[in-house]
Design a protein around this motif. Structure first.
Motif, PDB file in Angstrom:
ATOM      1  N   PRO A 166       0.802  -1.234   0.000  1.00 22.09           N
ATOM      2  CA  PRO A 166       0.000   0.000   0.000  1.00 22.09           C
ATOM      3  C   PRO A 166       0.827   1.272   0.000  1.00 22.09           C
ATOM      4  O   PRO A 166       0.343   2.331  -0.383  1.00 22.09           O
ATOM      5  N   SER A 167       2.101   1.167   0.405  1.00 16.81           N
ATOM      6  CA  SER A 167       2.932   2.375   0.503  1.00 16.81           C
ATOM      7  C   SER A 167       4.001   2.436  -0.579  1.00 16.81           C
ATOM      8  O   SER A 167       4.933   3.211  -0.490  1.00 16.81           O
ATOM      9  N   ASN A 168       3.887   1.613  -1.616  1.00 15.93           N
ATOM     10  CA  ASN A 168       4.908   1.579  -2.668  1.00 15.93           C
ATOM     11  C   ASN A 168       4.231   1.610  -4.033  1.00 15.93           C
ATOM     12  O   ASN A 168       4.383   0.697  -4.843  1.00 15.93           O
ATOM     13  N   ASN A 169       3.443   2.649  -4.262  1.00 15.75           N
ATOM     14  CA  ASN A 169       2.732   2.828  -5.530  1.00 15.75           C
ATOM     15  C   ASN A 169       1.771   1.685  -5.840  1.00 15.75           C
ATOM     16  O   ASN A 169       1.410   1.469  -6.998  1.00 15.75           O
ATOM     17  N   GLY A 170       1.358   0.948  -4.822  1.00 14.60           N
ATOM     18  CA  GLY A 170       0.406  -0.128  -5.042  1.00 14.60           C
ATOM     19  C   GLY A 170       0.924  -1.242  -5.920  1.00 14.60           C
ATOM     20  O   GLY A 170       0.180  -1.812  -6.724  1.00 14.60           O
ATOM     21  N   ASN A 171       2.198  -1.583  -5.757  1.00 15.44           N
ATOM     22  CA  ASN A 171       2.797  -2.629  -6.592  1.00 15.44           C
ATOM     23  C   ASN A 171       2.495  -4.022  -6.059  1.00 15.44           C
ATOM     24  O   ASN A 171       2.488  -4.247  -4.844  1.00 15.44           O
ATOM     25  N   LEU A 172       2.278  -4.955  -6.989  1.00 16.13           N
ATOM     26  CA  LEU A 172       2.241  -6.364  -6.628  1.00 16.13           C
ATOM     27  C   LEU A 172       3.666  -6.792  -6.326  1.00 16.13           C
ATOM     28  O   LEU A 172       4.579  -6.559  -7.127  1.00 16.13           O
ATOM     29  N   GLN A 173       3.874  -7.413  -5.163  1.00 17.99           N
ATOM     30  CA  GLN A 173       5.195  -7.858  -4.773  1.00 17.99           C
ATOM     31  C   GLN A 173       5.178  -9.352  -4.444  1.00 17.99           C
ATOM     32  O   GLN A 173       4.144  -9.903  -4.055  1.00 17.99           O
ATOM     33  N   SER A 174       6.331  -9.979  -4.612  1.00 20.90           N
ATOM     34  CA  SER A 174       6.458 -11.403  -4.294  1.00 20.90           C
ATOM     35  C   SER A 174       7.922 -11.727  -4.046  1.00 20.90           C
ATOM     36  O   SER A 174       8.819 -11.115  -4.624  1.00 20.90           O
ATOM     37  N   SER A 175       8.149 -12.705  -3.181  1.00 22.75           N
ATOM     38  CA  SER A 175       9.504 -13.220  -2.963  1.00 22.75           C
ATOM     39  C   SER A 175       9.627 -14.647  -3.495  1.00 22.75           C
ATOM     40  O   SER A 175      10.675 -15.265  -3.377  1.00 22.75           O
ATOM     41  N   LYS A 176       8.538 -15.149  -4.099  1.00 20.15           N
ATOM     42  CA  LYS A 176       8.523 -16.562  -4.501  1.00 20.15           C
ATOM     43  C   LYS A 176       8.101 -16.757  -5.956  1.00 20.15           C
ATOM     44  O   LYS A 176       7.391 -17.693  -6.287  1.00 20.15           O
ATOM     45  N   TYR A 177       8.568 -15.852  -6.818  1.00 16.77           N
ATOM     46  CA  TYR A 177       8.195 -15.942  -8.228  1.00 16.77           C
ATOM     47  C   TYR A 177       9.326 -16.493  -9.103  1.00 16.77           C
ATOM     48  O   TYR A 177       9.195 -16.518 -10.328  1.00 16.77           O
ATOM     49  N   LYS A 178      10.401 -16.936  -8.474  1.00 12.68           N
ATOM     50  CA  LYS A 178      11.560 -17.397  -9.232  1.00 12.68           C
ATOM     51  C   LYS A 178      11.714 -18.910  -9.226  1.00 12.68           C
ATOM     52  O   LYS A 178      12.520 -19.455  -9.982  1.00 12.68           O
ATOM     53  N   ASN A 179      10.959 -19.574  -8.360  1.00  9.17           N
ATOM     54  CA  ASN A 179      11.119 -21.021  -8.190  1.00  9.17           C
ATOM     55  C   ASN A 179       9.777 -21.701  -8.397  1.00  9.17           C
ATOM     56  O   ASN A 179       8.839 -21.508  -7.614  1.00  9.17           O
ATOM     57  N   LEU A 180       9.678 -22.527  -9.428  1.00  2.00           N
ATOM     58  CA  LEU A 180       8.415 -23.186  -9.747  1.00  2.00           C
ATOM     59  C   LEU A 180       7.982 -24.171  -8.665  1.00  2.00           C
ATOM     60  O   LEU A 180       6.801 -24.534  -8.596  1.00  2.00           O
ATOM     61  N   ASP A 181       8.914 -24.597  -7.822  1.00  2.00           N
ATOM     62  CA  ASP A 181       8.551 -25.492  -6.717  1.00  2.00           C
ATOM     63  C   ASP A 181       7.620 -24.801  -5.726  1.00  2.00           C
ATOM     64  O   ASP A 181       6.905 -25.463  -4.967  1.00  2.00           O
ATOM     65  N   ASP A 182       7.648 -23.455  -5.700  1.00  2.00           N
ATOM     66  CA  ASP A 182       6.804 -22.691  -4.783  1.00  2.00           C
ATOM     67  C   ASP A 182       5.430 -22.364  -5.371  1.00  2.00           C
ATOM     68  O   ASP A 182       4.583 -21.794  -4.685  1.00  2.00           O
ATOM     69  N   ALA A 183       5.215 -22.708  -6.640  1.00  3.09           N
ATOM     70  CA  ALA A 183       4.005 -22.278  -7.343  1.00  3.09           C
ATOM     71  C   ALA A 183       2.734 -22.846  -6.732  1.00  3.09           C
ATOM     72  O   ALA A 183       2.692 -23.996  -6.287  1.00  3.09           O
ATOM     73  N   VAL A 184       1.704 -22.003  -6.713  1.00  4.15           N
ATOM     74  CA  VAL A 184       0.344 -22.432  -6.384  1.00  4.15           C
ATOM     75  C   VAL A 184      -0.443 -22.344  -7.690  1.00  4.15           C
ATOM     76  O   VAL A 184      -0.744 -21.248  -8.170  1.00  4.15           O
ATOM     77  N   LYS A 185      -0.746 -23.474  -8.264  1.00  7.19           N
ATOM     78  CA  LYS A 185      -1.317 -23.482  -9.609  1.00  7.19           C
ATOM     79  C   LYS A 185      -2.784 -23.043  -9.596  1.00  7.19           C
ATOM     80  O   LYS A 185      -3.632 -23.654  -8.965  1.00  7.19           O
ATOM     81  N   ARG A 186      -3.034 -21.928 -10.281  1.00  4.93           N
ATOM     82  CA  ARG A 186      -4.371 -21.362 -10.415  1.00  4.93           C
ATOM     83  C   ARG A 186      -4.613 -20.988 -11.871  1.00  4.93           C
ATOM     84  O   ARG A 186      -3.669 -20.791 -12.639  1.00  4.93           O
ATOM     85  N   THR A 187      -5.869 -20.840 -12.241  1.00  4.13           N
ATOM     86  CA  THR A 187      -6.196 -20.223 -13.523  1.00  4.13           C
ATOM     87  C   THR A 187      -6.041 -18.713 -13.369  1.00  4.13           C
ATOM     88  O   THR A 187      -5.973 -18.190 -12.239  1.00  4.13           O
ATOM     89  N   SER A 188      -6.013 -18.001 -14.477  1.00  4.34           N
ATOM     90  CA  SER A 188      -5.926 -16.539 -14.415  1.00  4.34           C
ATOM     91  C   SER A 188      -7.135 -15.953 -13.698  1.00  4.34           C
ATOM     92  O   SER A 188      -7.009 -14.983 -12.941  1.00  4.34           O
ATOM     93  N   ALA A 189      -8.309 -16.547 -13.930  1.00  5.39           N
ATOM     94  CA  ALA A 189      -9.528 -16.059 -13.275  1.00  5.39           C
ATOM     95  C   ALA A 189      -9.455 -16.259 -11.765  1.00  5.39           C
ATOM     96  O   ALA A 189      -9.867 -15.383 -10.989  1.00  5.39           O
ATOM     97  N   GLU A 190      -8.932 -17.400 -11.337  1.00  6.02           N
ATOM     98  CA  GLU A 190      -8.785 -17.662  -9.900  1.00  6.02           C
ATOM     99  C   GLU A 190      -7.779 -16.702  -9.281  1.00  6.02           C
ATOM    100  O   GLU A 190      -7.992 -16.178  -8.179  1.00  6.02           O
ATOM    101  N   PHE A 191      -6.696 -16.453  -9.996  1.00  8.70           N
ATOM    102  CA  PHE A 191      -5.701 -15.495  -9.497  1.00  8.70           C
ATOM    103  C   PHE A 191      -6.296 -14.099  -9.382  1.00  8.70           C
ATOM    104  O   PHE A 191      -6.041 -13.384  -8.399  1.00  8.70           O
ATOM    105  N   PHE A 192      -7.085 -13.710 -10.362  1.00  9.77           N
ATOM    106  CA  PHE A 192      -7.641 -12.362 -10.367  1.00  9.77           C
ATOM    107  C   PHE A 192      -8.516 -12.117  -9.142  1.00  9.77           C
ATOM    108  O   PHE A 192      -8.534 -11.011  -8.588  1.00  9.77           O
ATOM    109  N   GLU A 193      -9.222 -13.139  -8.690  1.00 12.48           N
ATOM    110  CA  GLU A 193     -10.027 -12.996  -7.480  1.00 12.48           C
ATOM    111  C   GLU A 193      -9.139 -12.782  -6.252  1.00 12.48           C
ATOM    112  O   GLU A 193      -9.426 -11.935  -5.398  1.00 12.48           O
ATOM    113  N   VAL A 194      -8.049 -13.552  -6.167  1.00  4.12           N
ATOM    114  CA  VAL A 194      -7.089 -13.391  -5.067  1.00  4.12           C
ATOM    115  C   VAL A 194      -6.452 -12.005  -5.136  1.00  4.12           C
ATOM    116  O   VAL A 194      -6.291 -11.312  -4.120  1.00  4.12           O
ATOM    117  N   PHE A 195      -6.104 -11.602  -6.343  1.00  5.89           N
ATOM    118  CA  PHE A 195      -5.468 -10.303  -6.573  1.00  5.89           C
ATOM    119  C   PHE A 195      -6.382  -9.159  -6.144  1.00  5.89           C
ATOM    120  O   PHE A 195      -5.950  -8.214  -5.473  1.00  5.89           O
TER     121      PHE A 195
END
Length: 212
Positions: A166-195
């Motif tokens: 909320p204090s950084n221009n409203g950016n989406l941030q993540s520390s786990k986007y580099k390793n596929l072992d960390d992935a939570v598999k969703r459809t784009s529509a499912e992600f959009f609801e979480v987002f």
């Protein structure tokens, strides 16, 4: 798109980017004479990120047919959430790709992925679009060159730690986007609801701070 379709598209993108890395080879940034004290504080991913982004995009545009890509379209604006889109054979929709760089062996930390408002507009236009973060891992050589050691094509919909700062221009941030072992598999529509839930939470936090 289904999770299976996203995975199929991801594999095609990954294969094309792996082939591209082999074509690019070593990237000479300067000489030891020009940099007598070496990289020093410049040995960071963000130092060469813009050059790397341009280099990758230009080579994709030149060699796309050799990379099993039907067509590539570079973003015509620096404020869009993606750098380019690529269309593969037997795919109805393109893969939208945002290029990131990381230092091989670097520490894990929360990084900016995309501007929240821009990403919201992207999915509102078509929630079935597949968006990928392509992270290129680089190493800094003593001869003032860099090399891309590998790349990870990660569907943004699979990011496990969806967080809007909320204090950084409203950016989406993540520390786990580099390793596929960390992935939570969703459809784009499912992600959009979480987002959208994360966006609402960030908006509330910002408002609470203003009211305090």
């Amino acid at each position: 798109m289904s999770i299976e379709q996203t995975e199929g598209l991801r594999l095609k993108l990954q294969a094309s980017l792996d082939t591209l890395i082999g074509k690019i080879g070593k990237i000479q940034i300067g000489t030891k004479e020009q940099f007598p004290l070496g990289w020093r504080k410049a040995a960071k991913g963000r130092t060469v990120w813009r050059i790397l982004e341009e280099l990758i995009t230009q080579n994709l545009e030149k060699y796309y047919a050799e990379l099993d890509i039907v067509s590539i379209t570079a973003s015509d604006s620096e404020i869009t959430v993606y750098d380019f889109s690529v269309l593969f054979a037997d795919e109805e929709l393109p893969a939208y790709v945002n290029i990131k760089s990381a230092v091989s062996g670097g520490k894990t930390q929360k990084d900016d992925i995309s501007k929240g408002v821009g990403l919201q507009q992207f999915y509102e236009a078509d929630v079935n679009k597949d968006f990928f973060v392509a992270t290129f891992f680089i190493k800094f050589n003593d001869d003032m060159s860099i090399e891309i050691e590998k790349c990870t094509a990660f569907p943004i919909a699979w990011i496990p730690d969806v967080y809007i700062n909320p204090s950084n221009n409203g950016n989406l941030q993540s520390s786990k986007y580099k390793n596929l072992d960390d992935a939570v598999k969703r459809t784009s529509a499912e992600f959009f609801e979480v987002f959208k839930t994360a966006m609402a939470a960030a908006k509330q936090k910002k408002q609470d701070k203003l009211n305090s």
